[in-house]
Design a protein around this motif. Structure first.
Motif, PDB file in Angstrom:
ATOM      1  N   SER A 171      -4.879 -18.264 118.504  1.00 27.44           N
ATOM      2  CA  SER A 171      -5.561 -17.557 117.412  1.00 27.44           C
ATOM      3  C   SER A 171      -5.385 -16.043 117.385  1.00 27.44           C
ATOM      4  CB  SER A 171      -7.058 -17.901 117.419  1.00 27.44           C
ATOM      5  OG  SER A 171      -7.230 -19.255 117.086  1.00 27.44           O
ATOM      6  N   ASP A 200      -5.080 -23.583 105.519  1.00 22.23           N
ATOM      7  CA  ASP A 200      -5.036 -23.848 106.953  1.00 22.23           C
ATOM      8  C   ASP A 200      -4.880 -25.347 107.187  1.00 22.23           C
ATOM      9  OD1 ASP A 200      -5.091 -23.061 109.599  1.00 22.23           O
ATOM     10  OD2 ASP A 200      -7.249 -23.339 109.784  1.00 22.23           O
ATOM     11  N   GLU A 219       1.335 -26.484 114.242  1.00 21.17           N
ATOM     12  CA  GLU A 219       0.945 -25.078 114.226  1.00 21.17           C
ATOM     13  C   GLU A 219       0.793 -24.537 115.647  1.00 21.17           C
ATOM     14  OE1 GLU A 219      -1.788 -22.500 111.306  1.00 21.17           O
ATOM     15  OE2 GLU A 219      -2.936 -23.945 112.478  1.00 21.17           O
TER      16      GLU A 219
END
Length: 288
Positions: free
Chosen positions: A14, A211, A222
């Protein structure tokens, strides 16, 4: 250009995934290098804190502020430096051709600067993303168990579902993930006897319109290149490697041994110098 730098947290990518999507530099430091004091925990085994910035030099300055230690960054002499291009089994199902092309260009920049490029691989690397999720789930559930029992309505629906699902993950799955974590650390330690840094794309695609859900096929994609370095705690840097599809940036990931965060930042400056500033296709973005 909205700010000098920003603070991020990275448990499965992240810092690095948003950096790739936004054309920023993002560093997930060596596990434990930046203290987690004052940060809301998610997974004590995987949580990292680090900088997002406009350049490798700016990220290094921010890292100095976070650690209280100097982190000098200068364009290195790459002559003879050994750089491994990590092979990820199954990456082809997600990797966009334009992202792959920008990655090849970035590798050639480093090779032209004198680095020796070789393909490298780690057994069972494809299991890393599942192991990350098997550890995040139970640990996040324990972190939030009192609050979710007392005030469940204050959690977003998806977050609440994920936390509650963590209680159902078997202890055997959590332990297997820890065993894989230790084995991958040993394998990477052996790999870094042969190479000085490891290269890969940051994410196999440019920023998606929405997302991707973690529970569909694109969720693991991802985290494909990112999650393993939360599991191992290795420092991982993401920086722009050019504009790819739809006028959006693609990111390069540079991974170095534990404690060699400055080396990743220094290697990154070579790519920055060759590529120059990002120049997005504004017309393409406007019509997206």
């Amino acid at each position: 250009g909205m700010c000098y730098a920003a603070l991020g947290t990275d448990t499965g990518g992240s810092i690095r995934i948003p950096s790739s999507y936004c054309g920023c530099v993002g560093l997930k430091p060596t596990f434990g290098l930046v203290p987690l004091d004052g940060v809301q925990a998610l997974s004590w085994s995987l949580d990292h804190v680090g900088p997002l910035a406009r350049s490798c030099a700016d990220a290094a300055l921010f890292l100095e502020g976070l650690t209280g230690k100097p982190h000098p960054v200068a364009a290195p002499d790459l002559k003879g430096m050994r750089l491994g291009v990590m092979q990820h089994v199954g990456a082809g199902q997600w990797l966009q051709p334009e992202v792959d092309a920008r990655f090849d260009e970035a590798v050639k920049i480093l090779e032209k600067a004198g680095a020796k490029i070789e393909r490298v691989s780690i057994p069972d690397l494809a299991l890393a993303s599942d192991a990350v999720l098997a550890m995040i789930g139970p640990e996040a559930s324990i972190v939030h168990q009192e609050l979710i029992a007392r005030e469940p309505e204050k959690f977003g629906a998806i977050t609440r579902m994920q936390i509650e699902a963590g209680f159902a993950i078997p202890g055997t799955a959590y332990v297997r993930a820890q065993l894989l974590q230790q084995e991958l650390k040993r394998r990477f330690a052996a790999l870094f006897e042969q190479v000085d840094a490891v290269l890969s794309p940051a994410v196999p695609w440019v920023a998606p319109a929405e997302d991707p859900p973690l529970n569909d096929d694109s969720g693991p994609g991802e985290m494909l290149y990112a999650g393993v370095y939360n599991l191992t705690g290795l420092p991982a840097l993401v920086l722009p490697m050019g504009i790819a599809g739809q006028g959006l940036p693609a990111g390069l990931q540079i991974v170095t041994p534990w404690g060699a965060d400055d080396r990743a930042l220094s290697i990154g400056t070579v790519v920055e110098a060759a590529n120059g500033p990002l120049r997005p296709d504004i017309a393409a973005l406007a019509g997206r």
